[in-house]
Design a protein around this motif. Structure first.
Motif, short mmCIF file in Angstrom:
data_model
loop_
_atom_site.label_atom_id
_atom_site.label_comp_id
_atom_site.label_asym_id
_atom_site.label_seq_id
_atom_site.Cartn_x
_atom_site.Cartn_y
_atom_site.Cartn_z
N SER B 63 -7.45 21.52 4.26
CA SER B 63 -6.83 20.07 4.37
C SER B 63 -5.47 20.06 4.11
N GLU B 64 -4.87 19.18 5.10
CA GLU B 64 -3.36 19.39 5.23
C GLU B 64 -2.88 17.89 5.26
N CYS B 65 -1.64 17.44 4.78
CA CYS B 65 -0.98 16.26 4.68
C CYS B 65 -0.57 16.10 6.12
N LEU B 66 -0.78 14.87 6.83
CA LEU B 66 -0.21 14.63 8.02
C LEU B 66 1.24 13.73 8.04
N LEU B 67 0.79 12.69 7.23
CA LEU B 67 2.04 11.68 6.70
C LEU B 67 1.73 10.95 5.43
N ARG B 68 2.63 10.08 5.15
CA ARG B 68 2.67 9.32 4.12
C ARG B 68 2.79 7.70 4.36
N TYR B 69 2.17 6.80 3.77
CA TYR B 69 2.77 5.67 3.99
C TYR B 69 2.73 4.63 2.97
N LYS B 70 3.38 3.60 3.25
CA LYS B 70 3.57 2.61 2.25
C LYS B 70 3.51 1.35 2.81
N ILE B 71 2.73 0.24 2.41
CA ILE B 71 2.69 -0.95 2.90
C ILE B 71 3.23 -2.13 2.14
N ALA B 72 4.40 -2.38 2.64
CA ALA B 72 4.92 -3.59 2.12
C ALA B 72 4.86 -4.95 2.42
N LYS B 73 5.38 -5.98 2.01
CA LYS B 73 4.87 -7.46 2.40
C LYS B 73 5.20 -7.48 4.04
N ARG B 74 6.17 -7.03 4.71
CA ARG B 74 6.25 -7.27 6.01
C ARG B 74 6.47 -6.07 6.93
N LYS B 75 6.42 -4.97 6.05
CA LYS B 75 6.62 -3.77 6.88
C LYS B 75 5.69 -2.48 6.24
N VAL B 76 5.38 -1.53 7.16
CA VAL B 76 4.90 -0.27 6.74
C VAL B 76 5.89 0.84 7.06
N SER B 258 -0.36 2.19 -0.74
CA SER B 258 0.21 3.52 -0.19
C SER B 258 -0.76 4.55 -0.18
N GLY B 259 -0.50 5.57 0.78
CA GLY B 259 -1.43 6.57 0.69
C GLY B 259 -0.71 7.89 1.45
N VAL B 260 -1.87 8.54 1.97
CA VAL B 260 -1.60 9.85 2.28
C VAL B 260 -2.83 10.12 3.62
N ARG B 261 -2.23 10.31 4.78
CA ARG B 261 -3.17 10.60 5.91
C ARG B 261 -3.49 12.11 5.88
N ARG B 262 -4.68 12.70 5.73
CA ARG B 262 -4.93 13.94 5.89
C ARG B 262 -5.89 14.61 7.06
#
Lengths: 276, 338
Positions: B63-76, B258-262
Motif C-alpha cells: 500500500s502506498e500513497c500516491l497523492l493527497r487532496y483537499k477540496i475547498a469551495k471552489r478549488k481542489v 480531504s483524503g489520500v489516494r493510495r
C-alpha cells in the motif's frame, strides 16, 4: 488405520450404489505431509481417498463455494466435529439444506483417527453436547488468558504487531465456511465501510470486522489460521469470542441446525446488566 | 577472484551505511520472513530457502500513497506524494526474487513509466547470493531461471565451499561502485578458491510444450481449467507472495473534503477483480480466474514482453492453503503434450 479405511470404503460404496453423486474428501498432496481436498464423482476415483491425522482442513468451506450443492443431488463429505458443527451453522443460516449432506465423520485425537457414528447432522447431537462440556477449558485458553492478563497498552501493542503483518490476501476469509457472503463488506465502496489498504489501520479494521462477524458463528475449525500466510494467531481471537458467547449466553456454536444465531436472537434470561 | 568474508560483513555494512544507504536483508520474524531493514549482520537469516515476502515489496509496497487532496469551495488542492528517494542496499537476495523485479521492469515502463517503481529501482542496489539449497517447491530451472539468475542483480555472490564467505561477481556499474566503496574489506584471492556447489533444481516440465498448449485457442475452454482449480478458494496468497504479480488497485481514503489516494496490491484471484458496475463478471468462476493467472504469466506476458512472468520460486505452491500452485498446473499441461 483399519478404521480410517472403513470410512473411505464407505465413501466408495456410497458412490457405487449412487447414494451420493459427489464425495468431498482428502487426497494426498504435493508433499508427503500435505493433504488436499478431493472432489470424487466415481467409485474408481474413490480409491485415492486418504484419511489420517494430517486431514485437518474443514472441507465444509466448499459447500458454500460457487453454489456447489445446486449441481449435485446428494454430497458425502469427510468432516471432523468442527466440520459437523459447520453443517449446523450453515443449515441454520439457510445456506445449505442439511438433508443433502451425508456426513462421513471422524475425529483426530493424539494422532489417531477415530470414526464417528452417524450420517445426518442430527446423529451427532450427543457428540456436540459432550464437546460443549469441555469447550474452552483452561488448557485451551492458556494463550488467550496470557494476552488478557496484559495491560490494555501491551495488548494493543501485541495485536498491532500481529495485524501489521497482514497483507490483506483474505485467505482467512476465503478459507472460512462462515464467510460465504457474495460481497464481503470490505468490497462495498458505496459507501466504503472498511479501508481497503493493508496499512496497520486498514488491517485493524479488517481483522476486527472479521472477528465480529464470526462472534457466535465460529466453530473453531482453524481453517483461517492455517491459511494465513503471515501466521497471525487468528484462533486466539476466535476462541476468545467463542468463550464469551458460551459464558454469557450458554451458547455453543453449531449445536443443532435449528439453533438461532446468538447475536440476532433474544431470550428473556439473556444477561442485561449492560442496560443502564 | 574477489572474496567477501562473512566476518567482514558488519564492517561492510557500516561503510555502506556511512554512504547514506539503509541495509535490507532476509530476516526471520516469528514465522513472517521477509526482506527487512537490518542493523547487524547477525540479524540475517542465511538458512532459509527463501523469505515469504518477495523483493517486489521493496519497490512496490502493498500500500502506498500516491497523492493527497483537499477540496475547498471552489478549488481542489492536489499534492503529489514525494518520489521515494531512500538509498537502499538489499543484501542476500535470492536470484529468483531479483529476476522477478527485472521481469516487472517491463510492465512498469510500458504504457507509462512508473515513477515510484523506477525511483526505488534507481536508488537500490541488489546484492544476490546464488542458491546452494533448494526445496521440493523450487522450480527455477523449469521456467528459464536458475540458482544464479543474474537478472536485476547488481552483484552476485557465490558461496565458498568452506562457508566462510562468497566470491564476488560484479554485474552492473552500480554493483562495481558499491564493491569498490568497500574495497579495503574485500580480499583478493591469489589462487582459485573452491566454490560451493549450486543447488540442483530438477526441471519439472518442458516450458515450450506448456506455452504451446496455452497458445492453442482451443484449450482456452478446456475442461482442464475446471478440474485443476476445483479446490481453489480464491484467496490472494499466490499472487501476493509472487515475485512478479504486479496488479494494483487505486483507492481514495478520506471524506468529501480531504483524503489520500493510495495504490494497493490487487489480485486476479478475487471475484471482485473483474466485477463490472453492471453486476456482470467476465471471469465469473474461480476456474476462469486461475486460467487468467496462468495465461498472464505464460502466454500474454511472453507475447507482449518476450518474458515469462514466473521465476520458479515456488511460493505459490509452498504457501497455498489448499495445496495448489503453478507447478502442478504446468506439469499437467506438459503431460497433455507428451
Amino acid at each position: 488405520m483399519m478404521q480410517s479405511s472403513e470410512l473411505t470404503t464407505k465413501a466408495k460404496e456410497y458412490l457405487r450404489i449412487a447414494k451420493v453423486d459427489l464425495v468431498i474428501g482428502y487426497l494426498e498432496g504435493t508433499t508427503k505431509d500435505r493433504r488436499r481436498a478431493g472432489f470424487i464423482r466415481s467409485a474408481e476415483e474413490a480409491d485415492n481417498l486418504v484419511l489420517d491425522e494430517r486431514c485437518e482442513d474443514n472441507l465444509a468451506v466448499y459447500l458454500v463455494k460457487e453454489n456447489l450443492l445446486a449441481r449435485y443431488k446428494k454430497v458425502a463429505i469427510f468432516l471432523n466435529p468442527a466440520g459437523i458443527r459447520t453443517i449446523n451453522v450453515l443449515a441454520s443460516e439457510e445456506q445449505i439444506e442439511a438433508d443433502k449432506i451425508v456426513i462421513l465423520g471422524f475425529e483426530i485425537t493424539g494422532g489417531d483417527v477415530r470414526i464417528l457414528d452417524g450420517e445426518s447432522v442430527d446423529d451427532f447431537s450427543e457428540l456436540i453436547a459432550q464437546l460443549k462440556l469441555k469447550a474452552f477449558d483452561s488448557e485451551q485458553m492458556a494463550d488467550v488468558d496470557e494476552i488478557d492478563s496484559l495491560d490494555v497498552d501491551k495488548r494493543f501493542e501485541y495485536w498491532r504487531g500481529e495485524f501489521s503483518k497482514c497483507i490483506k490476501c483474505y485467505a482467512c476469509r476465503q478459507a472460512c465456511p462462515m464467510c460465504y457472503c457474495n460481497r464481503c463488506i470490505v468490497e462495498c465502496n458505496q459507501p466504503q465501510w472498511i479501508c481497503r489498504s493493508a496499512h496497520t489501520l486498514g488491517n485493524f479494521e479488517w481483522n476486527i470486522v472479521r472477528a465480529f462477524h464470526l462472534a457466535g458463528r465460529c466453530v473453531g475449525c482453524g481453517n483461517c489460521e492455517r491459511a494465513c500466510p503471515v501466521d497471525i494467531p487468528l484462533m486466539k481471537i476466535n476462541r476468545k469470542l467463542g468463550k464469551e458467547v458460551l459464558d454469557r449466553f450458554d451458547y455453543f456454536v453449531g449445536s443443532s441446525k435449528d439453533q438461532q444465531a446468538v447475536l440476532t436472537s433474544f431470550k428473556q434470561d439473556d444477561p442485561q446488566e449492560f442496560i443502564l | 577472484m574477489k572474496i567477501l568474508r562473512k566476518d567482514k560483513l558488519d564492517g561492510v555494512f557500516e561503510k555502506i551505511r556511512a554512504n547514506g544507504f539503509d541495509i535490507f536483508a532476509p530476516v526471520e520474524n516469528e514465522g513472517n520472513s521477509r526482506y527487512a531493514k537490518i542493523e547487524r549482520a547477525d540479524e540475517i537469516s542465511f538458512d532459509m530457502i527463501l523469505p515469504k515476502g518477495t523483493l517486489k515489496e521493496i519497490f512496490f509496497p502493498r500500500s502506498e500513497c500516491l497523492l493527497r487532496y483537499k477540496i475547498a469551495k471552489r478549488k481542489v488542492d492536489v499534492e503529489e506524494a514525494d518520489t521515494p528517494n531512500d538509498k537502499r542496499v538489499i543484501f542476500g537476495v535470492r536470484p529468483c526474487d531479483a529476476a522477478g523485479v527485472g521481469i516487472d521492469d517491463a510492465v512498469f515502463s510500458w504504457d507509462y513509466r512508473d515513477d515510484s517503481w523506477f525511483a526505488r529501482r534507481n536508488n537500490t542496489i541488489v546484492i544476490s547470493i546464488a542458491c546452494v539449497k533448494s526445496d521440493d517447491f523450487c522450480m527455477c530451472t523449469s521456467v528459464g531461471s536458475s540458482p544464479d539468475d543474474k537478472r536485476a542483480s547488481d552483484v552476485m555472490l557465490y558461496p565458498l565451499a568452506d562457508e566462510s564467505g562468497w566470491s564476488i561477481e560484479e554485474i552492473t556499474d552500480k554493483g562495481r561502485e558499491i564493491i569498490s566503496s568497500v574495497n579495503d574489506l574485500i580480499e583478493e584471492a591469489a589462487s582459485e578458491v573452491a566454490l560451493a556447489e549450486l543447488a540442483s533444481v530438477p526441471v519439472r516440465f518442458e516450458i515450450d510444450k506448456v506455452t504451446s498448449w496455452l497458445n492453442n485457442r482451443e484449450n482456452f475452454d478446456s475442461k482442464f481449467w475446471d478440474e485443476i482449480s476445483q479446490r481453489c478458494i480464491g484467496c490472494g496468497v499466490c499472487t501476493y507472495l509472487c515475485p512478479t504479480c504486479h496488479c494494483f488497485d487505486i483507492q481514495d481514503e478520506g471524506d468529501v473534503y480531504s483524503g489520500v489516494r493510495r495504490r494497493n496490491w490487487d489480485s486476479c484471484s478475487f471475484a471482485l477483480f473483474t466485477l463490472h458496475t453492471s453486476g456482470h463478471n467476465p471471469r465469473a468462476t474461480q476456474a476462469s480466474r486461475w486460467r487468467q493467472r496462468i495465461m498472464h504469466k505464460f502466454n500474454y506476458y511472453p507475447e507482449k514482453f518476450n518474458l515469462i512472468s514466473c521465476t520458479g520460486c515456488g511460493r505459490c505452491t509452498r504457501y497455498c492453503p489448499v495445496d495448489m500452485g503453478i507447478t502442478e498446473t504446468l506439469e499437467r499441461i506438459n503431460m497433455f503434450e507428451q
